[in-house]
Design an enzyme around this catalytic site. Sequence first.
Site, PDB file in Angstrom:
ATOM      1  N   ASN A 154       0.808  -1.226   0.000  1.00  0.00           N
ATOM      2  CA  ASN A 154       0.000   0.000   0.000  1.00  0.00           C
ATOM      3  C   ASN A 154       0.835   1.268   0.000  1.00  0.00           C
ATOM      4  O   ASN A 154       0.472   2.244  -0.644  1.00  0.00           O
ATOM      5  CB  ASN A 154      -1.020  -0.015   1.156  1.00  0.00           C
ATOM      6  CG  ASN A 154      -0.361  -0.057   2.510  1.00  0.00           C
ATOM      7  OD1 ASN A 154       0.631  -0.744   2.696  1.00  0.00           O
ATOM      8  ND2 ASN A 154      -0.893   0.689   3.445  1.00  0.00           N
ATOM      9  N   GLU A 252       4.332  -4.746  12.267  1.00  0.00           N
ATOM     10  CA  GLU A 252       3.364  -3.661  12.046  1.00  0.00           C
ATOM     11  C   GLU A 252       2.230  -4.278  11.245  1.00  0.00           C
ATOM     12  O   GLU A 252       2.407  -4.599  10.069  1.00  0.00           O
ATOM     13  CB  GLU A 252       4.008  -2.518  11.243  1.00  0.00           C
ATOM     14  CG  GLU A 252       5.189  -1.853  11.917  1.00  0.00           C
ATOM     15  CD  GLU A 252       4.768  -0.930  13.033  1.00  0.00           C
ATOM     16  OE1 GLU A 252       3.559  -0.716  13.246  1.00  0.00           O
ATOM     17  OE2 GLU A 252       5.670  -0.417  13.724  1.00  0.00           O
ATOM     18  N   GLU A 464       8.118   1.276  15.394  1.00  0.00           N
ATOM     19  CA  GLU A 464       9.032   1.841  14.412  1.00  0.00           C
ATOM     20  C   GLU A 464       9.071   3.357  14.598  1.00  0.00           C
ATOM     21  O   GLU A 464       8.308   3.911  15.370  1.00  0.00           O
ATOM     22  CB  GLU A 464       8.546   1.534  12.992  1.00  0.00           C
ATOM     23  CG  GLU A 464       8.656   0.076  12.614  1.00  0.00           C
ATOM     24  CD  GLU A 464       8.427  -0.166  11.139  1.00  0.00           C
ATOM     25  OE1 GLU A 464       7.633   0.563  10.525  1.00  0.00           O
ATOM     26  OE2 GLU A 464       9.046  -1.113  10.607  1.00  0.00           O
TER      27      GLU A 464
END
Length: 490
Positions: A154, A252, A464
């Site tokens: 994405n 994630e 992150e």
Amino acid sequence: MKSNDELKPMLIDGEWVRDDSHAFESVNPANGAVNYRVSAAGDTQIAAAVQSARSAAASKAWRTMLPHVRARVLAKIADGIDANAAELAQLQMIENGKVWKECLAQVASAASTWRYYAAVCETLGAEVTPSRGDYLSMTAYEPYGVVAAITPWNSPLTMEAQKVAPALAAGNAVVLKPSEITPSAALCVGRIALEAGLPRGVLNVVPGTGALAGKALVAHPGVGMVSFTGGTASGRAIAGVAAQRLIPVGLELGGKSPHIVFADANLDAAVAGVVDGIFEGSGQSCVAGSRLFVQRRVLGAVVEKLAQRARALRVDLPDAEGAQMGPVAGFAHRARIESLVDAARAEGGEIVCGGARPDDARLDAGSFYLPTIVTGLSNRARTVQEEIFGPVLCVLPFDDEDDLIAQANDTVFGLASGIWSADYQRAWRVARALEAGTVWINTYKQLSIATPFGGFKESGIGREKGVSGVRLYQQSKGIYWSMNPANVPA
Ligand code: NAD
């Protein structure tokens, strides 16, 4: 102009390797045309990439490179990304269909991430800790060696920058496996990194499928740490392998983020934030605000404003002037979105707008889908609980704060959330009660590379971004150094 029988190479050990054995086609979701074919890794190529990264991680050229010199290489990569902005944006646009403006913004964001980690690399040091005797005690930080970075389709440019820049700043070598849908931005950044003086083998880029290349990479004994962004099911499988190998993972993962509008909010601002929060990128954002909770007494007014705004969004070819929503990233992905909207209908949902492909012959060959708003579902409905990763917003009412918090947290995910309210005390209370790694108040999707990012619950493990983003890729080492020759056991 590229012909569609072109075969893109992989980057292994500083060499461009063309290999047809697992090659796949890259397809433009805006028109269904084949962009090119891409060389893809199987076990052999993964083994070669990991071996190259292991040698590079151990080499003097990289291991002992002084931080300010390493920082200069990272900053040069940032400059190279800026200098190649048009090419990078074009590659992303033809592979995942995002509109041109968004692709360009993501290139700029990727460059600033590299620049940020250049600064962190140069400034982040070891720590002297309080000693309990006549010695110096220190915490030093060592790289894991080889980091496997696995990314989704994405937002490849930003996701890859977020992993590779801090992993390199931390002193590792990286094997990057981009999504099979968006392999080219990573390959282009690989070229830019070589041009910027990154030693060969420090960054290998191996496109391929998750089932073949991704699995082989995670299972490879030469990999010391895995950094993954993608769906929760893939993350769970990767974590299972890493658990067997006893190596750390950063995950994630997916989301189904609650976006909340209290009756006292500035409703026009809230509606603008909600529409952007779900429909930007055709809803293909991990932090998309896909579950909207509206205080019951303003529900009707908010839904009407939302529908007006959603209907006015310009769904168009990604490079068309003024396009606000391109296609979704593929035809199979659109079919899944359609089946979930059908499930919403079957569960008694009312489609307020969208729920169909655009009625525009120019877009027929692409995987387009209209911005869709669904009301009338319960928070337990499948469409409200499952991540759709498309332009579909489910709207639900709530009565009071307790009801709201119970519903908002009633999900396996915990990535992001948004609150619109004029009452700052309430906004604070709700922000603290929400089980989510990010909370936006009277705004949505504002992000900064300086702020740690990650998920609660099944949305991930680890954080992150930020200065601590480098620490994800390091292990601490305690060093005790005697300062007194008399410190000898009797
Ligand atoms: P995906 O999980 O299908 O694939 C992601 C990557 O993992 C791809 O490169 C794929 O090839 C690889 N892969 C898949 N299975 C694997 C396995 N068993 N072993 C090793 N590699 C494997 O996800 P996707 O469809 O590419 O991306 C969409 C998902 O990513 C959504 O769930 C979205 O929420 C999530 N996402 C999360 C964040 C975040 O920061 N939390 C950001 C972007 C996207």
